[in-house]
Write a protein that holds these residues in place. Structure first.
Motif, PDB file in Angstrom:
ATOM      1  N   GLN A  12       0.827  -1.204   0.000  1.00  0.00           N
ATOM      2  CA  GLN A  12       0.000   0.000   0.000  1.00  0.00           C
ATOM      3  C   GLN A  12       0.863   1.257   0.000  1.00  0.00           C
ATOM      4  O   GLN A  12       0.573   2.233  -0.698  1.00  0.00           O
ATOM      5  N   THR A  13       1.946   1.224   0.765  1.00  0.00           N
ATOM      6  CA  THR A  13       2.871   2.363   0.796  1.00  0.00           C
ATOM      7  C   THR A  13       3.474   2.601  -0.583  1.00  0.00           C
ATOM      8  O   THR A  13       3.556   3.742  -1.059  1.00  0.00           O
ATOM      9  N   ILE A  14       3.897   1.523  -1.239  1.00  0.00           N
ATOM     10  CA  ILE A  14       4.479   1.644  -2.579  1.00  0.00           C
ATOM     11  C   ILE A  14       3.455   2.199  -3.564  1.00  0.00           C
ATOM     12  O   ILE A  14       3.773   3.060  -4.393  1.00  0.00           O
ATOM     13  N   LYS A  15       2.206   1.734  -3.477  1.00  0.00           N
ATOM     14  CA  LYS A  15       1.160   2.224  -4.378  1.00  0.00           C
ATOM     15  C   LYS A  15       0.906   3.711  -4.180  1.00  0.00           C
ATOM     16  O   LYS A  15       0.708   4.454  -5.148  1.00  0.00           O
ATOM     17  N   MET A  16       0.888   4.158  -2.909  1.00  0.00           N
ATOM     18  CA  MET A  16       0.649   5.578  -2.635  1.00  0.00           C
ATOM     19  C   MET A  16       1.746   6.447  -3.247  1.00  0.00           C
ATOM     20  O   MET A  16       1.481   7.532  -3.755  1.00  0.00           O
ATOM     21  N   ILE A  17       2.982   5.957  -3.176  1.00  0.00           N
ATOM     22  CA  ILE A  17       4.094   6.701  -3.778  1.00  0.00           C
ATOM     23  C   ILE A  17       4.016   6.632  -5.300  1.00  0.00           C
ATOM     24  O   ILE A  17       4.152   7.641  -5.992  1.00  0.00           O
ATOM     25  N   LYS A  18       3.767   5.451  -5.814  1.00  0.00           N
ATOM     26  CA  LYS A  18       3.757   5.243  -7.264  1.00  0.00           C
ATOM     27  C   LYS A  18       2.675   6.041  -7.963  1.00  0.00           C
ATOM     28  O   LYS A  18       2.877   6.553  -9.072  1.00  0.00           O
ATOM     29  N   TYR A  19       1.507   6.157  -7.318  1.00  0.00           N
ATOM     30  CA  TYR A  19       0.377   6.821  -7.970  1.00  0.00           C
ATOM     31  C   TYR A  19       0.119   8.231  -7.454  1.00  0.00           C
ATOM     32  O   TYR A  19      -0.958   8.782  -7.679  1.00  0.00           O
ATOM     33  N   ALA A  20       1.093   8.828  -6.779  1.00  0.00           N
ATOM     34  CA  ALA A  20       0.964  10.218  -6.348  1.00  0.00           C
ATOM     35  C   ALA A  20       0.838  11.111  -7.583  1.00  0.00           C
ATOM     36  O   ALA A  20       1.625  11.007  -8.521  1.00  0.00           O
ATOM     37  N   ASP A  21      -0.159  12.007  -7.588  1.00  0.00           N
ATOM     38  CA  ASP A  21      -0.428  12.834  -8.770  1.00  0.00           C
ATOM     39  C   ASP A  21       0.298  14.166  -8.764  1.00  0.00           C
ATOM     40  O   ASP A  21       0.363  14.840  -9.792  1.00  0.00           O
TER      41      ASP A  21
END
Length: 670
Positions: A462-471
């Protein structure tokens, strides 16, 4: 400028700049649109040398054109002369949606004469599905070639879903794993809800089954099997319509059409052709997966078989090291790990000796069995335990997990040794390695780039996804601030000055969590796999070993069983008639017209439910004799079959004997 293609005009006029064969223009020659949206319509390219502009998907999905050239010929293998002919053909066809000419995609229903523009079908949320043979590009056959675009539908659409945790619950490697339709991928079922086995691959939703039946692609064998199930009260849920209360939902992706393999037919979401234009509530996912294509799936299976044969030959070479001296292991089937660990650690254990298994139960009663069947059972239990142990993490494709106690007790080394010994001594392969784990073992961790799916920890993912998909940069910096302690502990803190820095940060986290964190267990595991020279062969023949370490055994078929057994008979007449009965019986078992399964037959003779990677030793054989009932000799892997005057007698005796024998064995097994 008029956006409509003048495709009803003579060819000389249609070769003008409005349709791209004269002077290049922004209009796609097939759909007549200027839209440039690769996610929806594929990459839009202008080929100056051909005076042509086209959307890749519009070209790929047109019904009257095939890739007859090589990849570097024409437009990605589509010859220019063929494209001209397809434009001429489509010029006579009206799109059922926009009512304009130039519709190059036909409906899959044989009697339906409707045609569509690809973008119009997308707007109305049609399903586009590849149904026929087509030439495959080399990159499509690479493993996980479409992984970045794959969106997995996870919902049980069977009318009477039996899962108490709901239709969206999916637990891999259990009866609540969701299996998607092998053709459209946009409907699914829990294994238990359709009475499927975990290894079964072929499940079709009712819509696809209906379309296949109408087009003649649905095999008579399958129809007969389904009809039998209806009559006998078998897996009737395979024939049910999905619940009307649970329409299919989009998995959150903007991609809402199905693209499966390079040849398509326009297929409606419902079985009736008149319902091609769908309501907005019925959304379909996009799945760029060659596994969904019959041709690609067949090619992959063929390639896997070839690689497994190569792996079998290599393992047979390694087995030449094993001598006739025996080493006995006392195994408690109820405590397989501890008893196996004790046996492998005993001072006189030598992997180059022939292994003999002595099974004991909780009351210390023992049963010694020197046959290959006992070894296979032991290794099968052991591989199953390893797959679900704390040494590995993940769902179906597993990586090494970090277990500090296991590191202290050197269990990763023992696990590697057990897998190597199982492969060489005729046991099953684990079949659950992820590609990342396999590549780390073969090429070295420093050469491997892990992916998000390798992260089993939900919080880390979840942490990686939040970083990866930060707009935005502000959102990215806020996310980093929230997980500062985690990043600091992982050694992944880095200056963030722009939004593109998130790619390097994501890569740092993946490498730390998937690889660097488990370097010590990985090296220990590699050392264990060196037993009997297995790791060295893995590094020399990566494709062959990937086929058995990263994939489950191929599902048994009548053809597989028939090829596996060599027929011996004292009389040519007996051999011919007996062989006919035997092959007919296998076909009936495969189609579900028997109370036993192909796995039951194999187990009855060999004591194994699947073919081990190294194959069987001795080679399975069949003999026909004037016995009253069939017998299976697991020491010799020999099946003795009765000689009967009619096929019905033969089938009844086979069903009765195999079913009763296996029932008794289950009751008295440890």
């Amino acid at each position: 400028m008029n956006r409509r293609l003048c495709q009803t005009q003579p060819e000389e006029l249609r070769m003008s700049k409005t349709n791209n064969f004269g002077i290049p223009s922004p209009f796609c020659v097939l759909c007549g649109r200027t839209d440039d949206c690769p996610e929806k319509y594929g990459e839009k390219k202008t080929y100056v040398e051909h005076n042509l502009t086209v959307h890749y998907y519009c070209l790929l999905m047109s019904s009257g054109i095939w890739q007859r050239g090589e990849e570097d010929e024409g437009v990605d293998g589509f010859l220019i002369t063929d494209i001209r002919k397809e434009v001429n053909r489509a010029a006579k066809l009206t799109c059922n949606i926009c009512k304009k000419k130039g519709a190059s995609i036909g409906c899959v229903a044989p009697k339906c004469k409707r045609s569509y523009h690809f973008p119009c079908g997308i707007q109305k949320e049609c399903i586009f599905q590849f149904m026929e043979d087509f030439r495959d590009a080399s990159w499509e056959l690479e493993e996980n070639a479409y992984q970045d675009l794959l969106q997995c539908y996870q919902h049980c659409d069977i009318r009477r879903c039996r899962c108490k945790k709901g239709r969206d619950y999916n637990e891999p490697d259990s009866k609540w794993e969701i299996k998607r339709c092998q053709y459209c991928g946009s409907r699914g079922t829990h294994l238990a809800c359709s009475s499927m086995k975990s290894w079964e691959q072929n499940w079709e939703c009712t819509e696809c089954r209906s379309i296949l039946a109408k087009s003649g692609n649905y095999s008579k064998q399958k129809k007969r099997s389904l009809a039998t199930l209806e009559k006998t009260g078998g897996t009737t849920c395979l024939l049910e319509e999905p619940s009307p209360k649970c329409p299919r939902q989009s998995p959150g992706s903007q991609r809402n059409f199905l693209l499966q393999s390079p040849k398509i037919m326009c297929q409606n979401n419902l079985s009736a052709c008149s319902h091609l234009e769908l309501p907005a509530s019925n959304r379909v996912m996009m799945s760029l997966s060659p596994l969904m294509s019959n041709r690609n799936w067949s090619l992959r299976k063929k390639h896997l078989r070839e690689q497994r044969r190569e792996a079998s030959n290599i393992l047979k070479e390694l087995k030449l090291q094993v001598n006739t001296k025996t080493t006995r292991l006392n195994i408690n089937a109820e405590n397989i790990w501890n008893s196996a660990l004790k046996g492998f650690k005993q001072r006189n254990f030598n992997p180059m000796k022939t292994i003999e298994i002595k099974f004991t139960n909780g009351k210390n009663r023992s049963k010694t069995d020197a046959s290959a069947a006992s070894k296979h059972r032991f290794f099968q239990l052991l591989m199953h335990h390893l797959q679900n142990s704390s040494l590995f993490e993940g769902s179906s494709a597993k990586n090494l997990a970090l277990d500090f106690q296991a590191v202290e007790e050197n269990l990763y080394f023992e696990a590697g040794k057990m897998i190597a010994v199982s492969l060489v001594h005729g046991g099953p392969s684990p079949g659950f390695f992820s590609k990342t784990l396999f590549d780390c073992l073969v090429y070295g961790p420093e050469k491997v780039k892990p992916a998000l799916e390798d992260v089993a920890d939900v919080d880390v993912a979840q942490t990686i996804k939040m970083i990866k998909y930060a707009d935005s940069l502000a959102e990215l910096q806020s996310t980093i601030h929230d997980c500062y302690e985690f990043l600091a502990a992982a050694g992944c803190l880095r200056p963030i000055t722009s939004l593109c820095d998130k790619k390097m940060l994501v890569n740092d986290i993946l490498i730390h969590h998937v690889i660097k964190r488990i370097i010590s267990p990985l090296e220990s595991f590699r050392q264990g796999l060196k037993t009997l020279g297995v790791l060295e062969k893995m590094q020399m023949h990566p494709e062959a070993f990937s086929s058995i370490l990263c994939h489950k055994p191929e599902r048994l078929s009548a053809e597989t069983i028939c090829d596996l057994f060599k027929i011996h008979s004292s009389s040519d007449v007996d051999k011919v008639q007996g062989a006919d009965f035997w092959m007919g019986y296998l076909q009936d078992v495969e189609s579900g017209e028997s109370v036993v399964t192909l796995e039951d037959i194999l187990f009855f003779v060999t004591g194994s439910h699947s073919v081990p990677p190294i194959g069987f030793d001795p080679e399975p054989t069949i003999k026909f004799s004037h016995r009253r009932y069939p017998t299976g000799n697991r020491f010799l892997n020999c099946l003795e079959l009765p000689i009967t005057t009619t096929y019905e007698q033969f089938k009844n005796k086979m069903d009765l004997t195999i079913r009763n024998t296996l029932t008794v064995e289950r009751e008295f097994s440890f």
